[in-house]
Scaffold this motif. Structure first.
Motif, mmCIF file in Angstrom:
data_model
loop_
_atom_site.group_PDB
_atom_site.id
_atom_site.type_symbol
_atom_site.label_atom_id
_atom_site.label_comp_id
_atom_site.label_asym_id
_atom_site.label_seq_id
_atom_site.Cartn_x
_atom_site.Cartn_y
_atom_site.Cartn_z
ATOM 1 N N UNK A 56 -13.918 2.577 11.201
ATOM 2 C CA UNK A 56 -12.413 2.809 11.830
ATOM 3 C C UNK A 56 -11.129 1.986 11.206
ATOM 4 N N UNK A 57 -11.874 0.554 11.169
ATOM 5 C CA UNK A 57 -10.957 -0.325 10.684
ATOM 6 C C UNK A 57 -10.723 0.068 8.953
ATOM 7 N N UNK A 58 -11.741 0.153 8.542
ATOM 8 C CA UNK A 58 -11.515 0.568 6.844
ATOM 9 C C UNK A 58 -10.666 1.721 6.728
ATOM 10 N N UNK A 59 -10.480 2.819 7.639
ATOM 11 C CA UNK A 59 -9.873 3.877 7.436
ATOM 12 C C UNK A 59 -8.502 3.590 7.853
ATOM 13 N N UNK A 60 -8.265 2.769 8.662
ATOM 14 C CA UNK A 60 -6.849 2.277 9.203
ATOM 15 C C UNK A 60 -6.281 1.708 7.829
ATOM 16 N N UNK A 68 -0.397 5.929 2.906
ATOM 17 C CA UNK A 68 0.981 6.306 3.293
ATOM 18 C C UNK A 68 2.028 5.090 2.885
ATOM 19 N N UNK A 69 1.362 4.121 1.997
ATOM 20 C CA UNK A 69 2.192 3.072 1.316
ATOM 21 C C UNK A 69 2.996 3.397 0.493
ATOM 22 N N UNK A 77 15.387 1.627 3.128
ATOM 23 C CA UNK A 77 15.338 2.791 4.060
ATOM 24 C C UNK A 77 14.157 3.634 3.710
ATOM 25 N N UNK A 78 13.937 3.736 2.422
ATOM 26 C CA UNK A 78 12.538 4.707 2.114
ATOM 27 C C UNK A 78 11.485 3.916 2.785
ATOM 28 N N UNK A 83 5.289 5.701 6.875
ATOM 29 C CA UNK A 83 4.669 5.313 7.765
ATOM 30 C C UNK A 83 3.730 4.098 7.561
ATOM 31 N N UNK A 84 3.437 3.967 6.083
ATOM 32 C CA UNK A 84 2.428 3.012 5.838
ATOM 33 C C UNK A 84 3.039 1.699 5.336
ATOM 34 N N UNK A 85 2.454 0.832 4.421
ATOM 35 C CA UNK A 85 2.723 -0.456 4.189
ATOM 36 C C UNK A 85 4.066 -0.434 3.135
ATOM 37 N N UNK A 86 4.616 -1.358 3.221
ATOM 38 C CA UNK A 86 5.951 -1.418 2.177
ATOM 39 C C UNK A 86 5.529 -2.639 1.214
ATOM 40 N N UNK A 87 4.754 -2.294 0.078
ATOM 41 C CA UNK A 87 4.581 -2.947 -0.725
ATOM 42 C C UNK A 87 5.719 -3.360 -1.773
ATOM 43 N N UNK A 88 6.736 -2.623 -1.402
ATOM 44 C CA UNK A 88 7.760 -2.830 -2.531
ATOM 45 C C UNK A 88 8.568 -4.106 -2.031
ATOM 46 N N UNK A 89 8.240 -4.635 -0.995
ATOM 47 C CA UNK A 89 8.934 -5.766 -0.423
ATOM 48 C C UNK A 89 8.443 -6.975 -1.442
#
Lengths: 374, 399, 263
Positions: A56-60, A68-69, A77-78, A83-89
């Motif tokens: 479950x954790x691995x899927x998350x 979703x990243x 804003x993108x 819904x996922x992580x924003x590695x762009x930061x």
């Protein structure tokens, strides 16, 4: 006496075929699974529960971190829409996170500095190069070039005072300063504590026990607020230097206890052999006792060194901009502040990377010692 | 009268020349020590002089009189009554109590998690031991400050009370903290407390009885379930006796806040989780090392005698494991208490945080830091005394 | 409660021949990974028989006797003790172990218990003896090994020879029918070897079935009914001490005896 031959080992009268066994047969995966994961009802239950939670954790993590990243976008804003992580930061903010307040245009100097630093360290860790004739010039060259790169002011480089140093280079400087200053002090304190002279022993004990009993934060407060009071009027010592020395002395007190343990483990026979060879105290200590003591206590020494790397993060409390402080400051940006998880994961990854590298090296050194190579 | 060595030296001393003195080992040692002491004293005096000078030049007061002055600042979380009109001294006490409370909770949590993970590490279940190892590596290698900051930012980013995250209808997570329902105070609770203590005492007495019984008749009586029954059952009986009160104080949303229930601040929680998880990694390793410390030969000897696995653990492994575990465990506890000083980063008013405020307000850095250091030193000293006492008590007797 | 110690009479030679062997090993083989440490070893030990196994290090002799009480698992062959076969069956293992006592090279006494407790813990927990009876039994065996005055001392306060004698007494307190010795004197100083060997000789004289792995050839000559040489995981030769030492048939045995008896 009976006839002796009756006691000779008898051949088997086979009643049933003996157990067959082939050592070259690989243990089938199914059997391995059964043996390690499902030995009993209770174990099987536990395996199922843990496996379920893990999956479950691995899927998350997969969904949030990869599927979703958003990996790169200059537009917050993108990221907001995703819904996922924003590695762009990290891509956007990695410069202030890694380099702190250092002038933007001079970051290339920091990159060179880190390359010089890392290569020096890696070179110093190889036993082949463990010769003072090589190491001392290497380090002098290294420190000078790092000093020139960081400070500037010569060779046409812009001058940057220590108050603007920050980020990963600052962490590196704090770390190496701690170890380079702290280890000799630790040795002196350990020897002092084992000294037959009461004065030396008393001073060492008080010093070690006092500094080990207080949190690092109080020592940093002393370095920042109290230490200037110790100096005669008009004399000033660089804040970064004071803090490094403070962390170094704290480190030294813990390391001193570890080395003392190693010293205690050396049998008195060694001292006696050295004395019968007419060696002086310092000769004995330098050539016979310390090499053995350091080898014995090496695992604990490396543990403390790895801890020293983590302890550099404490400077956030007194306002030095190491990589953690820089990231926290960067996260004040209202546009990107909601992606703090990604940013802190990045910092954690940096620490984990260096910590893991150090512990791998520590294990390698242990192997070298055990096989007698060093 | 001749001495035993045969020489007739009574009353005659060896001739003391200057060279004898210079080369005499004891003389040299004495001189070195005198010089060392002199240097230390001289440095000490020099520093002291400078401090006095500098403080005078900057018009900063000295001495501990400031402890009685009014503090003029309020403290967010406190365990005793305190207001801005109370003294600095009282502020320090509030800070100390806050430190102790988060440390106590942290020690409890860290021990619980640490022991579980440590035992899992050496479990024969491959999956469980790998997961435990992963947990230990992650938690130990991330700096504790980073962990605390992470949790504090996480908790501060929870929605406000209007949009609180609900937990099964009995709790709410907001940016003001964790609010959850607690049983409403009822007089029977004190009786339940007494029943709990009585249950523990009876369980201990029960195991002593079981041991005596085994020694006198040879039969082994398993006291595990009866002990659990007593410790849990007696309070339950007391509760039933009190009319089984089920009144629960539910937190009810009122405007920006909740009424009822109990709220734990995000600062406290973040600090608690951070230092507890960090320490639990180290405790897990300590527990694992302790359980593996018993030499394999002794386990073989016990099994050769026909001991059941549980008996091997209980009578051979555990007694020796505890001796190995307790000393580093207590130093981890002290480490956790010292780590609670990170509170200043998250705004939790512990001793160091309050000391920092006092230091900034009065300018008396030396005294404020001295107070902080003294408190932690005392805690360390008490712990090492206890540890020495324990070590001497359980030491395996050797020649 | 006086005569708790059963005095077994050593069966007369003719009786021994007719009895079913107490321990039967048939083609026992064991591998550590791919390395075969025991090669089809077969052996019979009768009640009251004293067997000494010797050989160069790495020959598998310790492994062999550790297989007999399941401290090591054999992968091929059979081991039958008193009619019970040694398999994975936990009940069988327990039944077999209750009848076998083992003495280790490194003594393996429990350092946190004093000598008396070391001796009584087994009988109390495994044989469900009462504490008083267990202590009486323990004191009798302590007297048998000649150190009754050390009852209240702790193992690490005793000399090596004393510790090993306590270890022997501890195994005897479980009243086994078979005693296994895994190089009992190899970790001892020369002065202490004698006291332990004397204890073992007395034990042998009282009729105990013993399998002993040792380098002490004097002991083998005095006490053994059967001396076996093992090398490279196989039994090379066996015979009475007279045959073994006087007239070794196998060249390997001769080589070994030359090396051992040189000094």
């Amino acid at each position: 006496m009976t006839t002796q031959s009756q006691h000779a080992p008898k051949m088997a009268t086979p009643l049933e075929p003996v157990m067959q066994f082939d050592p070259n047969a690989k243990v089938p995966f199914a059997k391995w699974v059964q043996k390690h994961l499902f030995t009993s009802l209770w174990q099987s239950l536990m395996t199922l529960v843990v496996a379920a939670l893990l999956l479950r954790f691995a899927w998350f993590v997969l969904k949030w971190g990869v599927i979703d990243a958003v990996f790169y976008t200059p537009d917050p804003d993108v990221c907001r829409a995703a819904a996922g992580a924003c590695w762009a930061v990290i891509v956007e903010k990695h410069r202030p996170m890694l380099f702190g307040l250092y002038p933007y245009d001079e970051h290339w100097r920091l990159v060179i500095m880190m390359v010089v630093y890392l290569s020096t360290i890696v070179a110093s860790l190889m036993p082949k190069l463990w010769n003072f004739k090589i190491l001392i010039p290497l380090w002098i060259l290294s420190v000078t070039s790092i000093g020139i790169l960081m400070f500037g002011g010569v060779l046409g480089l812009v001058y940057v005072p220590t108050s603007e140093w920050g980020g990963l280079p600052l962490t590196m400087i704090l770390f190496s300063g701690t170890v380079l200053i702290g280890m000799p002090v630790a040795v002196v304190l350990a020897l002092g504590r084992r000294s037959p002279m009461p004065v030396a022993r008393g001073v060492s004990v008080v010093f070690i026990e006092a500094l080990r009993g207080v949190p690092l934060i109080t020592i940093l407060f002393v370095a920042v607020n109290v230490f200037p009071l110790f100096l005669p009027a008009g004399v000033e010592v660089n804040k970064l230097l004071r803090i490094t020395v403070g962390i170094a002395i704290f480190f030294a007190c813990y390391q001193a206890e570890v080395i003392r343990g190693g010293l205690q483990a050396i049998p008195t026979g060694q001292y006696e052999a050295a004395a019968s060879l007419n060696m002086s105290y310092w000769q004995t200590t330098r050539k016979i006792i310390l090499p053995q003591a350091l080898r014995i206590s090496l695992p604990a020494i490396t543990n403390h060194i790895i801890a020293a790397m983590k302890n550099t993060s404490f400077v956030i409390i007194i306002g030095l901009f190491d990589i953690l402080t820089a990231t926290t400051a960067v996260m004040q940006d209202p546009l990107w502040r909601r992606y703090y998880i990604e940013a802190y994961l990045f910092v954690a990854a940096v620490y984990l990377f260096f910590g893991y590298a150090l512990s791998l090296y520590a294990r390698q050194v242990e192997k070298w010692i055990n096989s007698g190579r060093i | 009268m001749t001495h035993i060595d045969g020489s007739d030296q009574r009353g005659a001393k060896p001739r003391q020349t200057l060279s004898t003195l210079l080369y005499s080992k004891s003389f040299r040692t004495a001189v070195t020590q005198v010089v060392m002491a002199a240097v230390v004293i001289f440095i000490g005096l020099f520093l002291y002089q400078n401090v006095v000078e500098n403080l005078r030049a900057q018009n900063i007061a000295t001495g501990f009189g400031f402890l009685e002055q009014t503090s003029q600042f309020d403290i967010g979380e406190k365990m005793i009554t305190y207001s801005a009109r109370d003294s600095y001294g009282r502020a320090f006490v509030v800070g100390l109590l806050n430190t102790l409370s988060v440390s106590a909770a942290g020690i409890f949590l860290a021990t619980l998690i640490g022991f579980t993970v440590g035992i899992s590490r050496i479990s024969s279940n491959w999956l469980l031991s790998k997961v435990a190892t992963g947990y230990v590596e992650i938690v130990r290698n991330i700096p504790v400050i980073l962990q605390v900051i992470f949790w504090s930012v996480l908790l501060r980013n929870l929605p406000n009370a209007r949009n609180a995250v609900e937990v099964y209808g009995v709790g709410f997570l907001t940016n003001r903290g964790l609010t959850f329902a607690v049983p409403a105070t009822h007089p029977i609770h004190s009786t339940m407390g007494i029943a709990l203590v009585a249950g523990i005492v009876l369980a201990i007495l029960g195991s002593i009885w079981a041991r005596r019984h085994r020694e006198s008749t040879g039969t082994y009586v398993n006291m595990l379930w009866p002990s659990i029954g007593l410790v849990i059952g007696l309070p339950v009986l007391a509760w039933l006796f009190g009319g089984a009160p089920t009144a629960i104080s539910y937190p009810v949303q009122k405007g920006f806040n909740f009424q009822g229930g109990v709220t734990i601040s995000p600062e406290f929680t973040a600090l608690l989780i951070g230092i507890a998880l960090y320490a639990s990694g180290f405790i897990a390793e300590i527990v694992r090392a302790g359980l593996q410390a018993t030499p394999k030969g002794q386990i073989e000897a016990a099994r050769s005698m026909g001991f059941r696995p549980w008996f091997v653990t209980r009578y051979v492994v555990l007694p020796q494991a505890l001796r190995v575990i307790v000393p580093p465990l207590t130093s981890q506890y002290v480490s956790l208490i010292k780590n609670s000083s990170i509170a200043v980063v998250v705004g939790y008013p512990d001793l160091v945080n309050i000391g920092n405020t006092v230091m900034n307000q009065t300018g008396q850095a030396v005294e404020a830091i001295a107070v902080m250091m003294l408190v932690y030193l005392t805690i360390s000293l008490i712990t090492s005394t206890f540890m020495n006492f324990y070590n001497r008590l359980v030491a395996i007797k050797e020649r | 409660m006086s005569n708790i110690i059963a005095q077994t009479q050593s069966p007369s030679p003719s009786q021994r021949l007719d009895q079913e062997p107490m321990i039967k090993l048939r083609d026992v083989s064991k591998w550590y990974g791919h390395f075969q440490v025991l090669h089809d070893v077969s052996l019979d030990v009768r009640k009251g028989e004293r067997v000494v196994i010797c050989g160069p290090s790495g020959s598998g002799k310790s492994t062999l006797i550790r297989c007999i009480n399941r401290l090591e698992e054999h992968q091929k062959g059979e081991i039958i003790v008193n009619g019970i076969e040694m398999t994975d069956n936990v009940k069988n293992i327990e039944k077999i172990r209750r009848n076998i006592g083992m003495v280790f090279q490194s003594f393996n006494l429990f350092p946190h218990l004093n000598v008396l407790d070391n001796l009584t813990i087994g009988p109390m927990l495994v044989r469900h003896m009462k504490k008083k009876d267990a202590e009486e039994l323990a004191m009798q065996f302590l007297e048998k090994v000649r150190i009754p005055e050390q009852a209240q001392k702790y193992p690490l306060q005793l000399s090596g020879g004393q510790q090993q004698r306590v270890a022997i007494a501890r195994s005897l307190c479980m009243q086994p029918e078979i005693m296994l010795f895994d190089e009992p004197t190899s970790a001892l100083d020369p002065e202490m070897i004698k006291e332990v060997l004397d204890t073992m000789i007395e034990l042998a004289d009282s009729g105990m079935t013993m399998i002993c792995v040792t380098h002490e050839m004097g002991f083998a000559r005095t006490v053994a009914d059967n001396v076996i040489l093992m090398a490279d995981g196989k039994t090379v030769e066996s015979g009475t001490p007279e045959e073994f030492f006087g007239n070794p048939k196998n060249p390997r045995t001769r080589l070994f005896l030359e090396q051992i008896l040189k000094h």
